[in-house]
Design an enzyme around this catalytic site. Structure first.
Site, PDB file in Angstrom:
ATOM      1  N   GLY A  49      32.953  37.632  32.635  1.00 14.70           N
ATOM      2  CA  GLY A  49      33.726  38.771  33.098  1.00 14.70           C
ATOM      3  C   GLY A  49      35.196  38.427  33.036  1.00 14.70           C
ATOM      4  N   GLN A  54      43.982  39.142  35.004  1.00 15.67           N
ATOM      5  CA  GLN A  54      43.848  37.744  34.560  1.00 15.67           C
ATOM      6  C   GLN A  54      44.583  37.472  33.251  1.00 15.67           C
ATOM      7  OE1 GLN A  54      39.354  37.718  35.322  1.00 15.67           O
ATOM      8  NE2 GLN A  54      39.936  35.627  35.826  1.00 15.67           N
ATOM      9  N   CYS A 103      35.754  30.844  38.366  1.00 18.02           N
ATOM     10  CA  CYS A 103      36.727  31.862  37.970  1.00 18.02           C
ATOM     11  C   CYS A 103      37.640  31.276  36.903  1.00 18.02           C
ATOM     12  CB  CYS A 103      37.539  32.313  39.180  1.00 18.02           C
ATOM     13  SG  CYS A 103      38.734  33.604  38.800  1.00 18.02           S
ATOM     14  N   LEU A 104      37.853  32.043  35.836  1.00 15.71           N
ATOM     15  CA  LEU A 104      38.717  31.577  34.751  1.00 15.71           C
ATOM     16  C   LEU A 104      40.154  31.370  35.239  1.00 15.71           C
ATOM     17  CD1 LEU A 104      37.370  33.891  31.907  1.00 15.71           C
ATOM     18  CD2 LEU A 104      36.890  31.452  32.227  1.00 15.71           C
ATOM     19  N   HIS A 145      32.962  40.198  42.188  1.00 18.15           N
ATOM     20  CA  HIS A 145      33.957  39.186  41.820  1.00 18.15           C
ATOM     21  C   HIS A 145      35.025  39.800  40.916  1.00 18.15           C
ATOM     22  CE1 HIS A 145      35.137  34.963  40.477  1.00 18.15           C
ATOM     23  NE2 HIS A 145      35.763  35.753  39.612  1.00 18.15           N
ATOM     24  N   GLU A 146      34.578  40.508  39.880  1.00 14.24           N
ATOM     25  CA  GLU A 146      35.544  41.089  38.932  1.00 14.24           C
ATOM     26  C   GLU A 146      36.418  42.142  39.591  1.00 14.24           C
ATOM     27  OE1 GLU A 146      36.375  39.772  36.288  1.00 14.24           O
ATOM     28  OE2 GLU A 146      34.623  38.487  36.375  1.00 14.24           O
ATOM     29  N   HIS A 149      39.366  41.206  41.626  1.00 15.31           N
ATOM     30  CA  HIS A 149      40.602  40.892  40.892  1.00 15.31           C
ATOM     31  C   HIS A 149      41.539  42.103  40.825  1.00 15.31           C
ATOM     32  CE1 HIS A 149      40.042  36.833  39.417  1.00 15.31           C
ATOM     33  NE2 HIS A 149      38.858  37.101  38.928  1.00 15.31           N
TER      34      HIS A 149
HETATM   35 ZN    ZN Z   1      37.586  35.549  38.506  1.00 15.18          ZN
END
Ligand code: ZN
Length: 190
Positions: A49, A54, A103-104, A145-146, A149
């Site tokens: 995701g 991000q 998480c990226l 989670h997404e 953001h």
């Molecule tokens: Zn994340």
């Protein structure tokens, strides 16, 4: 179409409320480029995701693609690549379950987060159609989670117990070995 830089925790864009994406712009060239960039960036990073903030775009768009069960993410349903614009989460059942999340934007770490496991997502798709879906279990966690953001939240804000935050290598060495868990050995990055 390009792989974009992923911003990391500490960048202020990750803490802002992203603005709603204007529906009249869906389908325009700038929109198509943004979606292609998000898809490329997520794939390049090996994530499941990615939210627009991000890549330093403070708009309410997330892309999600969860591979089939039996992959590195363990047993759960697959979710084909899709675009979620201006999504709203409604909790249908407040009962929670926990997963180790990565998480990226928080590379190298993972943490155990409990979230509701039965939610509805109302959103606009990439063809400008209003849609709704119900997500359960791991998929419900991925969506939350997404979509966090898009409201300036990171999973680390959701840790109930900060002792349950670990580096990937230490997680693999000490935690994933623990038979008391039912967790994927290599948690997803989102
Ligand atoms: Zn994340």
């Amino acid at each position: 179409m390009a792989v974009r830089d992923i911003v990391r925790m500490g960048h202020p864009v990750l803490r802002k409320n992203a603005i709603a994406y204007p529906r009249e712009k869906i389908g325009a060239p700038a929109f198509a480029t943004l979606i292609a960039d998000m898809k490329d960036t997520m794939a390049n990073a090996g994530g499941i995701g990615l939210a627009a903030p991000q890549i330093n775009e403070s708009v309410q768009i997330a892309v999600i693609e969860v591979p089939a069960s039996g992959s590195r993410y363990g047993d759960h349903e697959a979710l084909p690549f899709a675009v979620y614009i201006n999504p709203v989460v409604t909790v249908l059942d407040a009962e929670t379950a926990g997963y180790w999340e990565g998480c990226l934007s928080v590379p190298g770490l993972m943490g155990y987060v409990e979230r509701p496991q039965h939610v509805r997502i109302d959103y606009i798709d990439e063809y400008n159609q209003a849609k709704s879906l119900v997500a359960q279990g791991f998929t419900a966690t991925v969506f939350q989670h997404e979509l966090d953001h898009l409201i300036g939240r990171l999973y680390v804000d959701r840790l109930a117990d900060t002792t349950q935050l670990a580096y990937v290598e230490e997680y693999a060495a000490f935690i994933a070995q623990d038979g008391s868990t039912e967790r994927a050995s290599d948690p997803p990055d989102e």
